[in-house]
Design a protein around this motif. Structure first.
Motif, PDB file in Angstrom:
ATOM      1  N   ILE A 252       0.843  -1.201   0.000  1.00 11.16           N
ATOM      2  CA  ILE A 252       0.000   0.000   0.000  1.00 11.16           C
ATOM      3  C   ILE A 252       0.876   1.249   0.000  1.00 11.16           C
ATOM      4  CG2 ILE A 252      -1.657   1.329   1.363  1.00 11.16           C
ATOM      5  CD1 ILE A 252      -2.716  -1.429   2.373  1.00 11.16           C
ATOM      6  N   LEU A 253       1.904   1.258   0.853  1.00  8.74           N
ATOM      7  CA  LEU A 253       2.786   2.436   0.932  1.00  8.74           C
ATOM      8  C   LEU A 253       3.531   2.652  -0.382  1.00  8.74           C
ATOM      9  CD1 LEU A 253       4.276   1.946   4.517  1.00  8.74           C
ATOM     10  CD2 LEU A 253       2.459   3.506   3.821  1.00  8.74           C
ATOM     11  N   ASN A 254       3.997   1.581  -1.015  1.00  7.81           N
ATOM     12  CA  ASN A 254       4.709   1.719  -2.292  1.00  7.81           C
ATOM     13  C   ASN A 254       3.788   2.252  -3.383  1.00  7.81           C
ATOM     14  OD1 ASN A 254       7.322   0.990  -1.596  1.00  7.81           O
ATOM     15  ND2 ASN A 254       6.930  -1.196  -1.842  1.00  7.81           N
ATOM     16  N   LYS A 255       2.545   1.784  -3.394  1.00  3.89           N
ATOM     17  CA  LYS A 255       1.602   2.293  -4.391  1.00  3.89           C
ATOM     18  C   LYS A 255       1.329   3.778  -4.163  1.00  3.89           C
ATOM     19  CE  LYS A 255      -0.869  -1.982  -5.564  1.00  3.89           C
ATOM     20  NZ  LYS A 255      -2.182  -2.682  -5.566  1.00  3.89           N
ATOM     21  N   ALA A 256       1.186   4.159  -2.907  1.00  2.00           N
ATOM     22  CA  ALA A 256       0.939   5.564  -2.606  1.00  2.00           C
ATOM     23  C   ALA A 256       2.129   6.433  -2.990  1.00  2.00           C
ATOM     24  CB  ALA A 256       0.613   5.734  -1.119  1.00  2.00           C
ATOM     25  N   LEU A 257       3.343   5.985  -2.633  1.00  2.00           N
ATOM     26  CA  LEU A 257       4.532   6.767  -3.000  1.00  2.00           C
ATOM     27  C   LEU A 257       4.704   6.839  -4.506  1.00  2.00           C
ATOM     28  CD1 LEU A 257       7.060   5.462  -0.313  1.00  2.00           C
ATOM     29  CD2 LEU A 257       6.037   7.725  -0.419  1.00  2.00           C
ATOM     30  N   GLY A 258       4.357   5.751  -5.201  1.00  7.22           N
ATOM     31  CA  GLY A 258       4.451   5.760  -6.656  1.00  7.22           C
ATOM     32  C   GLY A 258       3.465   6.712  -7.305  1.00  7.22           C
ATOM     33  N   ALA A 259       2.370   7.034  -6.575  1.00 13.50           N
ATOM     34  CA  ALA A 259       1.360   7.945  -7.121  1.00 13.50           C
ATOM     35  C   ALA A 259       1.708   9.410  -6.883  1.00 13.50           C
ATOM     36  CB  ALA A 259      -0.009   7.629  -6.516  1.00 13.50           C
ATOM     37  N   PHE A 260       2.741   9.671  -6.049  1.00 12.38           N
ATOM     38  CA  PHE A 260       3.164  11.062  -5.848  1.00 12.38           C
ATOM     39  C   PHE A 260       3.691  11.623  -7.169  1.00 12.38           C
ATOM     40  CE2 PHE A 260       2.637  10.183  -1.553  1.00 12.38           C
ATOM     41  CZ  PHE A 260       2.994  11.244  -0.737  1.00 12.38           C
ATOM     42  N   SER A 261       3.330  12.829  -7.473  1.00  7.20           N
ATOM     43  CA  SER A 261       3.932  13.477  -8.637  1.00  7.20           C
ATOM     44  C   SER A 261       5.248  14.134  -8.229  1.00  7.20           C
ATOM     45  CB  SER A 261       2.983  14.540  -9.202  1.00  7.20           C
ATOM     46  OG  SER A 261       2.861  15.632  -8.310  1.00  7.20           O
ATOM     47  N   ALA A 262       6.105  14.362  -9.206  1.00  3.63           N
ATOM     48  CA  ALA A 262       7.383  15.022  -8.918  1.00  3.63           C
ATOM     49  C   ALA A 262       7.154  16.414  -8.339  1.00  3.63           C
ATOM     50  CB  ALA A 262       8.226  15.105 -10.193  1.00  3.63           C
ATOM     51  N   ALA A 263       6.112  17.101  -8.823  1.00  4.54           N
ATOM     52  CA  ALA A 263       5.819  18.451  -8.334  1.00  4.54           C
ATOM     53  C   ALA A 263       5.403  18.424  -6.865  1.00  4.54           C
ATOM     54  CB  ALA A 263       4.713  19.085  -9.182  1.00  4.54           C
ATOM     55  N   GLU A 264       4.639  17.410  -6.466  1.00  2.00           N
ATOM     56  CA  GLU A 264       4.205  17.310  -5.072  1.00  2.00           C
ATOM     57  C   GLU A 264       5.391  17.090  -4.142  1.00  2.00           C
ATOM     58  OE1 GLU A 264      -0.299  15.448  -5.679  1.00  2.00           O
ATOM     59  OE2 GLU A 264       1.454  14.132  -5.629  1.00  2.00           O
ATOM     60  N   LEU A 265       6.269  16.154  -4.496  1.00 12.10           N
ATOM     61  CA  LEU A 265       7.443  15.899  -3.664  1.00 12.10           C
ATOM     62  C   LEU A 265       8.360  17.116  -3.611  1.00 12.10           C
ATOM     63  CD1 LEU A 265       8.395  12.219  -4.583  1.00 12.10           C
ATOM     64  CD2 LEU A 265       7.623  13.065  -2.370  1.00 12.10           C
ATOM     65  N   ARG A 266       8.518  17.773  -4.758  1.00 13.63           N
ATOM     66  CA  ARG A 266       9.383  18.960  -4.802  1.00 13.63           C
ATOM     67  C   ARG A 266       8.818  20.057  -3.901  1.00 13.63           C
ATOM     68  NH1 ARG A 266       8.948  19.720  -9.696  1.00 13.63           N
ATOM     69  NH2 ARG A 266      10.601  18.298 -10.313  1.00 13.63           N
ATOM     70  N   ALA A 267       7.496  20.258  -3.927  1.00 19.68           N
ATOM     71  CA  ALA A 267       6.879  21.290  -3.103  1.00 19.68           C
ATOM     72  C   ALA A 267       7.057  20.992  -1.616  1.00 19.68           C
ATOM     73  CB  ALA A 267       5.392  21.408  -3.444  1.00 19.68           C
ATOM     74  N   MET A 268       6.919  19.724  -1.235  1.00 19.35           N
ATOM     75  CA  MET A 268       7.103  19.352   0.175  1.00 19.35           C
ATOM     76  C   MET A 268       8.537  19.613   0.630  1.00 19.35           C
ATOM     77  SD  MET A 268       4.982  15.784   0.577  1.00 19.35           S
ATOM     78  CE  MET A 268       3.253  15.673   0.111  1.00 19.35           C
ATOM     79  N   ARG A 269       9.515  19.221  -0.190  1.00 23.56           N
ATOM     80  CA  ARG A 269      10.915  19.405   0.189  1.00 23.56           C
ATOM     81  C   ARG A 269      11.278  20.893   0.249  1.00 23.56           C
ATOM     82  NH1 ARG A 269      13.737  14.816   0.422  1.00 23.56           N
ATOM     83  NH2 ARG A 269      15.727  15.910   0.334  1.00 23.56           N
ATOM     84  N   LEU A 270      10.753  21.681  -0.687  1.00 29.92           N
ATOM     85  CA  LEU A 270      11.022  23.120  -0.656  1.00 29.92           C
ATOM     86  C   LEU A 270      10.424  23.761   0.585  1.00 29.92           C
ATOM     87  CD1 LEU A 270      10.512  24.165  -4.385  1.00 29.92           C
ATOM     88  CD2 LEU A 270      12.648  24.113  -3.118  1.00 29.92           C
ATOM     89  N   LYS A 271       9.235  23.298   0.975  1.00 32.65           N
ATOM     90  CA  LYS A 271       8.564  23.871   2.136  1.00 32.65           C
ATOM     91  C   LYS A 271       9.410  23.735   3.394  1.00 32.65           C
ATOM     92  CE  LYS A 271       4.533  23.107   5.120  1.00 32.65           C
ATOM     93  NZ  LYS A 271       3.309  22.299   5.319  1.00 32.65           N
ATOM     94  N   TRP A 272      10.058  22.558   3.568  1.00 31.05           N
ATOM     95  CA  TRP A 272      10.783  22.308   4.807  1.00 31.05           C
ATOM     96  C   TRP A 272      12.283  22.496   4.663  1.00 31.05           C
ATOM     97  CZ3 TRP A 272       8.064  22.306   9.009  1.00 31.05           C
ATOM     98  CH2 TRP A 272       6.724  21.928   8.951  1.00 31.05           C
TER      99      TRP A 272
END
Length: 457
Positions: A252-272
């Motif tokens: 379940i976790l792998n499927k969820a992480l695979g569904a993250f878009s590059a923009a979503e991950l980039r926005a999270m990392r920039l935020k913190w």
């Protein structure tokens, strides 16, 4: 009496003006803090029947959490926050799982809880051989390097060889401890409970250095400490660690992480990781009530100022959204452009680690960007080891000499030898500083075959 009777309408008007300004400021500040969240549209992921049944039977997942600033920590209200907490919230919205944090007080304490089954997952554990015996690790969703932290006034530590016959202090069961003991037996390793204890021993001079995540090492500026170089060949990828015996949860976790878009991950990392944090909006209601009768002049000016400020904020928010949309469109166009290239293309940083690649690169090596991002060719099993080492060494030479390379050559891939036209060129930032390598290759035989079969329509 007549004076107060005539003054009452003026006081009422000034109070309403100030209150209007406060309300509009509050609305604008709320819009500023939540505009991104309102625009976020998280879609549930598709799960098979077995996974859905597992969630119904196990809706709550216990997370062994240790304070690790920026990645995972408790704020002033005792609420868990940070980059990894945002990732869990995102997964929760995708799957319906509820993640419950259970605080641990050291890496060893967290590992004991996972080994005993008290906790189900952790978000801050690096992967090593010892941990793989009782933990499964999800797909990577980011990462950082390890750096040496030494005492100020001494030369910055740049390599493990410099620590031979010296004391290296590490938190117990550190991810790198086993490999350092095996490969560098002359280093005297001293174990403590936490990173804070390790830093204190370095400050006091009882230890020569410690090793810490390169992000975390920057959070504790001290006149007694100095951040040194990266630990060569060691990369701390961000994973979710799941205790053995929970294959459905891992899937379940792998499927969820695979569904993250590059923009979503980039926005999270920039935020913190870029230190972006919304500033709290102070409440002025109490002060306005206190000043209502005695500061009618100040209240009127202050109310007018708030009203103008709120309008200015509204304009800035609108402009920011337009800029973000334009940047998003440009980024989407660039990704579409590089993905449309028929030949494999890649971008690597100054250490030879992969920053990005196109679909042709993924197809040629049989990988996904999420699996190889942030890693060198030597750390992967996508090419024969000899080929990977040769190419990595060539990349490092190019980065030192800053020369371009265009050549026809035979390269050994997993499927056999291929004749390719390979190119790699250094690229620079807007400030003129070297940023890494841009490269790719063309399969000459395949290109000739395709050209021979092409016909006009």
């Amino acid at each position: 009496m007549r004076f107060y009777s005539g003054l009452r309408p003026a006081l009422s008007w000034l109070f309403l003006l100030g209150l209007s300004g406060v309300l509009q400021l509050t609305e604008a500040a709320h819009l500023t803090m939540h505009s991104e969240g309102a625009e976020l549209n998280i879609q549930p992921i598709e799960l098979d029947a077995q996974e859905q049944q597992w969630i119904r039977e196990n809706p709550r997942v216990t997370v062994a959490s240790v304070q690790y600033p920026l990645y995972l920590f408790q704020d002033e209200h005792g609420q868990w926050s940070g980059l990894n907490n945002d990732v869990l919230k995102h997964i929760s919205a995708m799957t319906g799982l509820q993640f419950v944090h259970q605080e641990s007080f050291s890496t060893n304490h967290m590992l004991e809880r996972l080994e005993s089954g008290v906790a189900d997952i952790s978000t801050t554990l690096a992967m090593n051989e010892e941990r793989r015996q009782f933990l499964d690790f999800s797909h990577a969703f980011g990462g950082a390097g390890w750096v040496f932290v030494g005492r100020a006034g001494l030369p910055a530590v740049q390599s493990l060889e410099e620590l031979e016959k010296r004391v290296l202090v590490l938190p117990a069961r550190h991810a790198l401890e086993d490999s350092i003991r095996r490969d560098h037996p002359l280093i005297e390793i001293r174990s403590v409970k936490t990173y804070a204890e390790a830093r204190a021993l370095v400050e006091s001079g009882e230890a020569y250095a410690t090793i810490e995540n390169e992000i975390g090492a920057q959070l504790f500026p001290s006149g007694l400490l100095k951040v040194g170089g990266l630990v060569e060949g060691k990369w701390e990828a961000d994973h979710l660690a799941v205790r053995k015996g929970l294959p459905e949860l891992l899937s379940i976790l792998n499927k969820a992480l695979g569904a993250f878009s590059a923009a979503e991950l980039r926005a999270m990392r920039l935020k913190w990781l870029d230190g972006i944090s919304p500033a709290p909006t102070p409440s002025l209601g109490t002060r306005l009530l206190e000043w209502g009768c005695w500061g009618m002049g100040v209240l009127g000016v202050f109310g007018l100022f708030l009203l103008l400020w709120s309008r200015r904020l509204a304009v800035e928010i609108k402009q920011r959204r337009e800029v973000e949309k334009d940047l998003g469109d440009q980024l989407a166009f660039q990704h579409a452009l590089i993905d449309a290239m028929p030949d494999p293309v890649f971008v690597r940083d100054l250490q030879g680690r992969l920053i990005m690649c196109n679909r042709s690169y993924e197809e040629a090596l049989g990988v996904r960007l999420e699996q190889v991002q942030g890693r060198t060719l030597c750390e992967l099993d996508v090419l024969p080891q000899a080929t990977a080492l040769m190419l990595h060494d060539e990349f490092m030479v190019q980065l030192r000499t800053r020369k371009t390379r265009f050549s026809r050559r035979h390269l050994m891939f997993k499927g056999g030898s291929r004749q390719v036209y390979q190119w790699t060129v250094p690229f620079y930032g807007a400030d003129g500083a070297l940023r890494g390598l841009l490269g790719g290759w063309t399969d000459i035989i395949q290109r000739q075959t395709d050209s021979g079969c092409r016909c006009l329509r």
